[in-house]
Motif scaffolding. Structure first.
Motif, PDB file in Angstrom:
ATOM      1  N   MET A   1       0.839  -1.180   0.000  1.00  0.00           N
ATOM      2  CA  MET A   1       0.000   0.000   0.000  1.00  0.00           C
ATOM      3  C   MET A   1       0.877   1.233   0.000  1.00  0.00           C
ATOM      4  O   MET A   1       1.866   1.296   0.714  1.00  0.00           O
ATOM      5  CB  MET A   1      -0.914  -0.010   1.237  1.00  0.00           C
ATOM      6  CG  MET A   1      -1.889   1.148   1.314  1.00  0.00           C
ATOM      7  SD  MET A   1      -2.932   1.110   2.811  1.00  0.00           S
ATOM      8  CE  MET A   1      -3.881  -0.335   2.556  1.00  0.00           C
ATOM      9  N   LYS A   2       0.459   2.256  -0.748  1.00  0.00           N
ATOM     10  CA  LYS A   2       1.297   3.434  -0.887  1.00  0.00           C
ATOM     11  C   LYS A   2       1.053   4.405   0.246  1.00  0.00           C
ATOM     12  O   LYS A   2       0.793   5.580   0.059  1.00  0.00           O
ATOM     13  CB  LYS A   2       0.999   4.110  -2.222  1.00  0.00           C
ATOM     14  CG  LYS A   2       1.194   3.203  -3.422  1.00  0.00           C
ATOM     15  CD  LYS A   2       0.770   3.911  -4.672  1.00  0.00           C
ATOM     16  CE  LYS A   2       0.841   2.995  -5.863  1.00  0.00           C
ATOM     17  NZ  LYS A   2       0.352   3.630  -7.079  1.00  0.00           N
ATOM     18  N   ARG A   3       1.102   3.919   1.477  1.00  0.00           N
ATOM     19  CA  ARG A   3       0.842   4.779   2.616  1.00  0.00           C
ATOM     20  C   ARG A   3       1.841   4.441   3.697  1.00  0.00           C
ATOM     21  O   ARG A   3       1.966   3.310   4.112  1.00  0.00           O
ATOM     22  CB  ARG A   3      -0.585   4.535   3.130  1.00  0.00           C
ATOM     23  CG  ARG A   3      -0.924   5.335   4.377  1.00  0.00           C
ATOM     24  CD  ARG A   3      -2.314   4.974   4.864  1.00  0.00           C
ATOM     25  NE  ARG A   3      -3.318   5.392   3.932  1.00  0.00           N
ATOM     26  CZ  ARG A   3      -4.580   4.979   3.977  1.00  0.00           C
ATOM     27  NH1 ARG A   3      -4.959   4.131   4.868  1.00  0.00           N
ATOM     28  NH2 ARG A   3      -5.459   5.406   3.086  1.00  0.00           N
ATOM     29  N   SER A   4       2.578   5.426   4.157  1.00  0.00           N
ATOM     30  CA  SER A   4       3.593   5.195   5.176  1.00  0.00           C
ATOM     31  C   SER A   4       2.976   5.357   6.552  1.00  0.00           C
ATOM     32  O   SER A   4       2.235   6.290   6.819  1.00  0.00           O
ATOM     33  CB  SER A   4       4.738   6.199   5.000  1.00  0.00           C
ATOM     34  OG  SER A   4       5.379   5.983   3.784  1.00  0.00           O
ATOM     35  N   THR A   5       3.281   4.428   7.449  1.00  0.00           N
ATOM     36  CA  THR A   5       2.769   4.487   8.806  1.00  0.00           C
ATOM     37  C   THR A   5       3.877   4.933   9.724  1.00  0.00           C
ATOM     38  O   THR A   5       4.848   4.212   9.925  1.00  0.00           O
ATOM     39  CB  THR A   5       2.269   3.103   9.245  1.00  0.00           C
ATOM     40  OG1 THR A   5       1.319   2.654   8.295  1.00  0.00           O
ATOM     41  CG2 THR A   5       1.623   3.169  10.608  1.00  0.00           C
ATOM     42  N   HIS A  72      -7.048  11.220  -2.610  1.00  0.00           N
ATOM     43  CA  HIS A  72      -6.130  10.761  -1.562  1.00  0.00           C
ATOM     44  C   HIS A  72      -6.285   9.267  -1.298  1.00  0.00           C
ATOM     45  O   HIS A  72      -5.362   8.623  -0.799  1.00  0.00           O
ATOM     46  CB  HIS A  72      -6.331  11.577  -0.276  1.00  0.00           C
ATOM     47  CG  HIS A  72      -7.654  11.356   0.399  1.00  0.00           C
ATOM     48  ND1 HIS A  72      -8.823  11.918  -0.067  1.00  0.00           N
ATOM     49  CD2 HIS A  72      -7.988  10.638   1.490  1.00  0.00           C
ATOM     50  CE1 HIS A  72      -9.826  11.560   0.727  1.00  0.00           C
ATOM     51  NE2 HIS A  72      -9.343  10.785   1.671  1.00  0.00           N
ATOM     52  N   LEU A  73      -7.445   8.697  -1.642  1.00  0.00           N
ATOM     53  CA  LEU A  73      -7.619   7.254  -1.510  1.00  0.00           C
ATOM     54  C   LEU A  73      -7.070   6.518  -2.726  1.00  0.00           C
ATOM     55  O   LEU A  73      -6.516   5.423  -2.605  1.00  0.00           O
ATOM     56  CB  LEU A  73      -9.099   6.926  -1.317  1.00  0.00           C
ATOM     57  CG  LEU A  73      -9.707   7.372   0.014  1.00  0.00           C
ATOM     58  CD1 LEU A  73     -11.196   7.094   0.047  1.00  0.00           C
ATOM     59  CD2 LEU A  73      -9.017   6.676   1.181  1.00  0.00           C
ATOM     60  N   ASP A  75      -4.487   7.353  -4.346  1.00  0.00           N
ATOM     61  CA  ASP A  75      -3.040   7.277  -4.153  1.00  0.00           C
ATOM     62  C   ASP A  75      -2.646   6.177  -3.176  1.00  0.00           C
ATOM     63  O   ASP A  75      -1.506   5.696  -3.198  1.00  0.00           O
ATOM     64  CB  ASP A  75      -2.504   8.621  -3.638  1.00  0.00           C
ATOM     65  CG  ASP A  75      -2.636   9.729  -4.670  1.00  0.00           C
ATOM     66  OD1 ASP A  75      -2.750   9.401  -5.866  1.00  0.00           O
ATOM     67  OD2 ASP A  75      -2.643  10.911  -4.278  1.00  0.00           O
ATOM     68  N   ALA A  76      -3.564   5.792  -2.291  1.00  0.00           N
ATOM     69  CA  ALA A  76      -3.259   4.780  -1.272  1.00  0.00           C
ATOM     70  C   ALA A  76      -3.815   3.404  -1.615  1.00  0.00           C
ATOM     71  O   ALA A  76      -3.739   2.483  -0.804  1.00  0.00           O
ATOM     72  CB  ALA A  76      -3.820   5.230   0.080  1.00  0.00           C
ATOM     73  N   PHE A 102      -9.388  -1.189   3.566  1.00  0.00           N
ATOM     74  CA  PHE A 102      -9.056  -0.004   2.774  1.00  0.00           C
ATOM     75  C   PHE A 102     -10.324   0.737   2.374  1.00  0.00           C
ATOM     76  O   PHE A 102     -10.431   1.957   2.559  1.00  0.00           O
ATOM     77  CB  PHE A 102      -8.268  -0.390   1.523  1.00  0.00           C
ATOM     78  CG  PHE A 102      -8.172   0.733   0.522  1.00  0.00           C
ATOM     79  CD1 PHE A 102      -7.314   1.802   0.734  1.00  0.00           C
ATOM     80  CD2 PHE A 102      -8.970   0.741  -0.611  1.00  0.00           C
ATOM     81  CE1 PHE A 102      -7.247   2.856  -0.166  1.00  0.00           C
ATOM     82  CE2 PHE A 102      -8.912   1.780  -1.518  1.00  0.00           C
ATOM     83  CZ  PHE A 102      -8.043   2.844  -1.301  1.00  0.00           C
ATOM     84  N   ARG A 281       7.704   9.506  -1.657  1.00  0.00           N
ATOM     85  CA  ARG A 281       6.278   9.412  -1.350  1.00  0.00           C
ATOM     86  C   ARG A 281       5.899  10.328  -0.192  1.00  0.00           C
ATOM     87  O   ARG A 281       4.855  10.983  -0.222  1.00  0.00           O
ATOM     88  CB  ARG A 281       5.902   7.964  -1.010  1.00  0.00           C
ATOM     89  CG  ARG A 281       5.942   7.010  -2.194  1.00  0.00           C
ATOM     90  CD  ARG A 281       5.103   5.770  -1.913  1.00  0.00           C
ATOM     91  NE  ARG A 281       5.528   5.082  -0.714  1.00  0.00           N
ATOM     92  CZ  ARG A 281       6.432   4.108  -0.689  1.00  0.00           C
ATOM     93  NH1 ARG A 281       7.039   3.737  -1.807  1.00  0.00           N
ATOM     94  NH2 ARG A 281       6.748   3.505   0.436  1.00  0.00           N
ATOM     95  N   LEU A 285       3.344  13.480  -0.115  1.00  0.00           N
ATOM     96  CA  LEU A 285       2.278  13.588   0.873  1.00  0.00           C
ATOM     97  C   LEU A 285       2.362  14.925   1.613  1.00  0.00           C
ATOM     98  O   LEU A 285       1.336  15.565   1.865  1.00  0.00           O
ATOM     99  CB  LEU A 285       2.371  12.426   1.863  1.00  0.00           C
ATOM    100  CG  LEU A 285       1.287  12.346   2.940  1.00  0.00           C
ATOM    101  CD1 LEU A 285      -0.099  12.245   2.312  1.00  0.00           C
ATOM    102  CD2 LEU A 285       1.538  11.151   3.863  1.00  0.00           C
TER     103      LEU A 285
END
Length: 343
Positions: A1-5, A72-73, A75-76, A102, A281, A285
């Motif tokens: 997933m293209k989302r950093s935690t 924004h979704l 992209d994730a 998701f 990324r 963001l």
């Protein structure tokens, strides 16, 4: 997933314990089922709780007429992959739950029926029978599970003592939570959806027991905690290491920005720890958030001028509605209205 935690270990422990264990005071669950599905009577929601089946039926009716997914979704978006066996039956995996989660994460932007309509379209475009019907059934049971947990969590409070969390109470809640899952899902489904999570939760319970054991010396406690850490599966140890690393980068970047660091310096610091791809990324963001904040600030200034204009309340509201419509689209309208009411 293209989302950093970007969470610290402390934050991860808090989330795990507070949400997966301490918040849920549940009723006893039915015995685990070994069949591929769970009987309808075992999955019915309590009185007053939304019926997942009815919601999904309504969602399917609008699945062919959906607006684009919010940017924004998009992209994730995770990779949409489902597994089936040689007979075409669905193989439940953690990736399946991640896809469900998701789309459900979009509830801040869209109504539930629209979110589920997107899920229905995703399932029907990636699966054929019999896996399609099985995935729909699994989604319905997962949605019922999420709805019931949400309702029950609002009624419960974390259990604390002078030493911290009440470990005995947490253990009881963990067992009941696992029983609820077993009552809604087959053993294969529960393991695929919650196996790693339950391993982590049990690890955290043992961590709390050791930490609160007053009979241990500091050296004994440290050795016991180190041994406990080594008992975690390799996949979980890697996740914890990654979370720790991301948390350190997050704190470092906050300190750098407070000291006046440039975007280039922040990018270099992130690249050193996370790599160029992740740093890129995160920079994108950052830019998206800055652009949204600027648009919101401009809107709030214009809204305040309307409120100070001397117009009647009804005329002010009409003017603000026109302002929102001219500056925002889709899910942005909902966010702008909510923030306008708060600020």
């Amino acid at each position: 997933m293209k989302r950093s935690t970007l969470l610290s270990v402390t934050a991860l422990l808090t989330v795990t314990v507070a949400t997966a264990i301490a918040l849920f005071t549940l009723s006893p669950a039915p015995d685990p089922k070994t069949a591929t599905g769970v009987p309808r009577e075992a999955t019915s929601a309590p009185a007053g709780v939304l019926d997942a089946g009815q919601i999904l039926t309504a969602a399917r009716a609008i699945s062919d007429a959906l607006p684009p997914l919010p940017d924004h979704l998009t992209d994730a978006m995770p990779d949409i992959t489902f597994q089936t066996d040689a007979n075409g039956d669905l193989i439940p995996t953690l990736a399946t739950r991640n896809i469900f989660d998701f789309f459900l994460s979009a509830l801040e932007d869209e109504p539930l029926e629209q979110v589920l309509a997107r899920l229905e379209r995703t399932l029907s475009s990636h699966l054929e029978e019999p896996a399609l019907t099985q995935a729909r059934d699994l989604l319905e049971r997962y949605l019922s599970y999420r709805i019931e947990l949400d309702a029950l969590a609002k009624q419960a409070q974390p259990v604390m003592t002078s030493s911290g969390f009440d470990v005995v109470a947490l253990q009881q809640r963990q067992e009941t939570l696992e029983g609820l899952r077993q009552g809604r899902f087959s053993g294969t489904e529960a393991e695929a959806f919650f196996g790693l999570e339950e391993t982590q939760d049990r690890h955290m319970l043992e961590y709390l027991r050791i930490s609160q054991d007053s009979s241990l010396s500091d050296n004994e406690r440290n050795r016991a905690l180190a041994s406990l850490e080594q008992q975690l599966p390799q996949a979980l140890r890697e996740v914890r290491q990654r979370v720790t690393r991301n948390g350190e980068v997050y704190r470092q970047v906050n300190q750098m920005r407070a000291a006046g660091a440039s975007d280039a310096e922040v990018f270099q610091a992130r690249t050193h720890v996370l790599g160029a791809e992740a740093a890129t990324r995160l920079a994108e963001l950052d830019q998206q958030r800055a652009q949204w904040q600027q648009r919101l600030d401009d809107f709030l200034q214009a809204r305040n001028r309307i409120r100070q204009s001397g117009m009647s309340v009804s005329d002010q509201q009409a003017a603000i509605d026109d302002l929102i419509a001219s500056r925002f689209t889709g899910a942005e309208v909902v966010r702008a209205r909510a923030l306008s009411a708060e600020l």
